[in-house]
Structure formats: C-alpha cells, structure tokens
Design a protein around this motif. Structure first.
Motif, short mmCIF file in Angstrom:
data_model
loop_
_atom_site.label_atom_id
_atom_site.label_comp_id
_atom_site.label_asym_id
_atom_site.label_seq_id
_atom_site.Cartn_x
_atom_site.Cartn_y
_atom_site.Cartn_z
N MET A 77 0.84 -1.20 0.00
CA MET A 77 0.00 0.00 0.00
C MET A 77 0.88 1.25 0.00
SD MET A 77 -3.08 1.16 -0.06
CE MET A 77 -3.93 -0.37 0.33
N ASN A 78 0.59 2.14 -0.92
CA ASN A 78 1.37 3.38 -1.02
C ASN A 78 0.79 4.43 -0.06
OD1 ASN A 78 2.86 5.63 -1.71
ND2 ASN A 78 2.69 5.29 -3.93
N TRP A 79 1.12 4.29 1.21
CA TRP A 79 0.56 5.19 2.22
C TRP A 79 1.01 6.63 2.00
CZ3 TRP A 79 -3.43 3.62 4.74
CH2 TRP A 79 -3.58 2.27 5.08
N ASN A 80 2.22 6.81 1.54
CA ASN A 80 2.72 8.15 1.31
C ASN A 80 1.86 8.90 0.30
OD1 ASN A 80 4.83 10.22 1.71
ND2 ASN A 80 5.29 9.83 -0.44
N ALA A 81 1.50 8.23 -0.79
CA ALA A 81 0.66 8.85 -1.82
C ALA A 81 -0.73 9.15 -1.28
CB ALA A 81 0.56 7.93 -3.03
N ILE A 82 -1.28 8.24 -0.48
CA ILE A 82 -2.61 8.43 0.09
C ILE A 82 -2.63 9.66 1.01
CG2 ILE A 82 -4.31 7.46 1.70
CD1 ILE A 82 -3.53 4.68 0.60
N ILE A 83 -1.65 9.75 1.88
CA ILE A 83 -1.59 10.86 2.83
C ILE A 83 -1.39 12.18 2.10
CG2 ILE A 83 -0.31 11.86 4.75
CD1 ILE A 83 -2.03 9.45 5.52
N ILE A 84 -0.53 12.20 1.10
CA ILE A 84 -0.28 13.43 0.34
C ILE A 84 -1.56 13.92 -0.33
CG2 ILE A 84 0.85 14.36 -1.73
CD1 ILE A 84 3.32 12.75 -0.96
N LYS A 85 -2.31 13.00 -0.93
CA LYS A 85 -3.55 13.37 -1.62
C LYS A 85 -4.59 13.89 -0.63
CE LYS A 85 -3.12 10.29 -5.62
NZ LYS A 85 -3.32 11.33 -6.66
N SER A 95 -11.41 2.80 6.02
CA SER A 95 -10.36 1.78 5.95
C SER A 95 -10.91 0.47 5.40
CB SER A 95 -9.76 1.54 7.33
OG SER A 95 -9.11 2.70 7.81
N ASN A 96 -12.13 0.11 5.82
CA ASN A 96 -12.75 -1.12 5.33
C ASN A 96 -13.29 -0.95 3.91
OD1 ASN A 96 -13.19 -3.50 7.47
ND2 ASN A 96 -13.14 -1.55 8.56
N ARG A 97 -13.87 0.19 3.63
CA ARG A 97 -14.43 0.45 2.30
C ARG A 97 -13.34 0.43 1.24
NH1 ARG A 97 -18.24 5.56 1.87
NH2 ARG A 97 -19.80 4.01 2.51
N CYS A 98 -12.21 1.01 1.55
CA CYS A 98 -11.11 1.06 0.59
C CYS A 98 -10.41 -0.29 0.44
CB CYS A 98 -10.08 2.10 1.02
SG CYS A 98 -10.63 3.81 0.81
N GLY A 99 -10.64 -1.19 1.39
CA GLY A 99 -9.99 -2.49 1.32
C GLY A 99 -8.59 -2.52 1.90
N ILE A 107 -8.68 9.71 -3.55
CA ILE A 107 -7.94 8.47 -3.30
C ILE A 107 -8.64 7.28 -3.94
CG2 ILE A 107 -6.78 9.26 -1.21
CD1 ILE A 107 -8.94 7.79 0.42
N SER A 108 -9.40 7.52 -5.01
CA SER A 108 -10.15 6.45 -5.67
C SER A 108 -9.24 5.34 -6.20
CB SER A 108 -11.00 7.02 -6.81
OG SER A 108 -10.19 7.71 -7.75
N ASP A 109 -7.99 5.70 -6.55
CA ASP A 109 -7.05 4.69 -7.05
C ASP A 109 -6.65 3.70 -5.96
OD1 ASP A 109 -7.06 5.92 -9.50
OD2 ASP A 109 -5.17 6.99 -9.21
N PHE A 110 -6.92 4.06 -4.72
CA PHE A 110 -6.56 3.20 -3.61
C PHE A 110 -7.80 2.65 -2.89
CE2 PHE A 110 -3.42 6.55 -4.23
CZ PHE A 110 -2.26 5.81 -4.44
N CYS A 111 -8.94 2.67 -3.58
CA CYS A 111 -10.20 2.25 -2.96
C CYS A 111 -10.88 1.15 -3.76
CB CYS A 111 -11.14 3.45 -2.84
SG CYS A 111 -12.72 3.05 -2.07
N LYS A 112 -11.31 0.09 -3.06
CA LYS A 112 -12.01 -1.03 -3.71
C LYS A 112 -13.53 -0.86 -3.67
CE LYS A 112 -8.38 -4.41 -2.71
NZ LYS A 112 -8.04 -5.69 -2.04
N ARG A 113 -14.01 0.18 -2.99
CA ARG A 113 -15.44 0.47 -2.88
C ARG A 113 -16.22 -0.71 -2.29
NH1 ARG A 113 -17.30 4.04 -8.18
NH2 ARG A 113 -15.47 5.41 -8.22
N ASN A 114 -15.68 -1.33 -1.29
CA ASN A 114 -16.34 -2.46 -0.65
C ASN A 114 -17.70 -2.07 -0.07
OD1 ASN A 114 -14.25 -4.25 -1.14
ND2 ASN A 114 -13.20 -3.79 0.77
N GLU A 115 -18.72 -2.83 -0.44
CA GLU A 115 -20.09 -2.65 0.06
C GLU A 115 -20.69 -1.29 -0.31
OE1 GLU A 115 -20.56 -3.64 4.15
OE2 GLU A 115 -19.43 -5.52 3.97
N VAL A 116 -20.15 -0.65 -1.32
CA VAL A 116 -20.74 0.60 -1.82
C VAL A 116 -21.77 0.24 -2.91
CG1 VAL A 116 -20.33 2.75 -3.06
CG2 VAL A 116 -18.69 1.96 -1.34
#
Length: 223
Positions: free
Chosen positions: A1-9, A156-160, A210-219
């Motif tokens: 997981m690219n946490w650095n990219a997520i936090i920056i965004k 956290s759960n929605r993004c997977g 952060i859509s590139d890092f999200c699986k949209r679980n249960e959306v």
C-alpha cells in the motif's frame, strides 16, 4: 500500500477544498494558543464532550466550559447543574457531566491535578475509551497514537486497506500496516473526509482523491 501517496492526496484535499474544520482538536489548539501552554485537560474535556455530538456543538460547549474550568480543580468547584448548562446541548450532557466530575476528582486525588499520559491510566478514567485515550495521547502529549472513530473505521474497510468488525479491531490492524509517522494524521484527515466525501451512504466517489486506492467495498450507490 502506497501510504505516502494516500496521505499526500488527503493533505492536499484538506488544504485546498476543506478549509478550516471546527473539530475537537481545534478547541485544544485554541486553548493552547491562548494559554501559551499545552493542556491535556482541555483535550480530554473537549474529547469527552465530542462523543455523539456534532463538531460545531462540541466547539461551543467546550469553549464555554473551559473558560469556567480550565483545570480539574476549577471544574470540581462547579455544581453539576452549572456544568450541564455550560455543555448543553451536547449529547448525553448529564452523563458527560458526571464523568467529568468523577475524572476531576480522580485527577486531583491520584495525579495532583494532572492528566496521565499512558493508555492504561487514561482507560481507567470514567467515560474514557480507546478513541478518547488515543486522541489525548496524540494531541496533548505528542505520542504517536491511532485514534479510530466511525469514519476511520468505515473508510479503511471500504477502501480495502483492511477487514475488521469494529473500530478497536481497525486500530490494532492499522498499528501493524500503517507507518507510525502517519498514526496521528490518519484521524485528522479521514474524519473530515468521511463527513464531506466518503459518506456512509451514497459517497461522492466522483470527487474522491484516493479512488485509485479504494475497492469500494459494500458501496451500492455513489454520487
């Protein structure tokens, strides 16, 4: 997981689109600025008031109470009815008043009026759970801690990023997978993001940074 990219965004989104956030930490920051000192008491009080209460109500109620009781000793001198009036209409204001009075007594009797700086001691205080304890540790004592509320848990759960059943389990998993340097930032960023963009029902996925890092679980439905 690219946490650095997520936090920056998320940081960029908050700076550019979110504006100022009247959150519980803002109360503590304002108090610290006015007093010139860090105040674990202010963080603890405002966090307890914030439980099941809207941010704007928390802000006003906390400021009103802290003006009258900026220490456990001063709060202990106030009657329950006065405290209730000061923090109303915060949710469960009578229960919170009872907790604050009990906490003030414990701090005066056991800690010389100071707020303790360990998880175990904080959890032993009436009305203090892991969310409150972690926020106090992070905001008041600059200790790396992960404060997990419903927004952090949901996103956290929605993004997977993880799979958990409750906020406490989410906290424990994040401790394993999230770099420690981001522990204190994750709540600050995701709370407002959860309120404005990644809402519980029909989130604004079209505006998500952060859509590139999200699986949209249960959306089921998005905007």
């Amino acid at each position: 997981m690219n946490w650095n990219a997520i936090i920056i965004k998320l940081e960029k989104w908050r700076d550019e689109a979110a504006g100022s956030d009247p959150s519980v930490t803002t109360v503590a920051e304002k108090y610290k600025q006015s007093s010139g000192l860090k105040s674990p008491w202010a963080v603890l009080v405002s966090t307890i008031i914030s439980l099941r209460t809207k941010d704007e109500v928390t802000l006003v109620a906390s400021e009103k109470l802290l003006k009258k009781a900026d220490s456990p000793k001063k709060l202990n001198s106030l009657s329950n009815s006065v405290i209730e009036k000061l923090i109303y209409p915060a949710g469960f204001y009578r229960n919170k008043t009872a907790s604050l009075k009990s906490i003030a007594n414990i701090l005066l009797e056991k800690y010389n009026g100071n707020v303790p700086s360990t998880m175990e001691e904080l959890l032993a205080l009436p009305g203090v759970g892991r969310k409150t304890a972690n926020l106090v540790l992070g905001e008041a004592f600059d200790i790396d801690a992960i404060c997990v509320d419903i927004h952090v848990h949901r996103i956290s759960n929605r993004c997977g990023w993880l799979k958990s059943r409750n906020p406490e389990e989410t906290e424990m998993i994040l401790r394993e997978i999230l770099p420690e340097k981001y522990w204190r930032r994750i709540n600050y960023l995701l709370v407002l993001y959860g309120q404005k963009i990644c809402r519980p029902i029909s989130p604004f996925c079209s505006l998500c940074v952060i859509s590139d890092f999200c699986k949209r679980n249960e959306v089921i439905k998005t905007r």
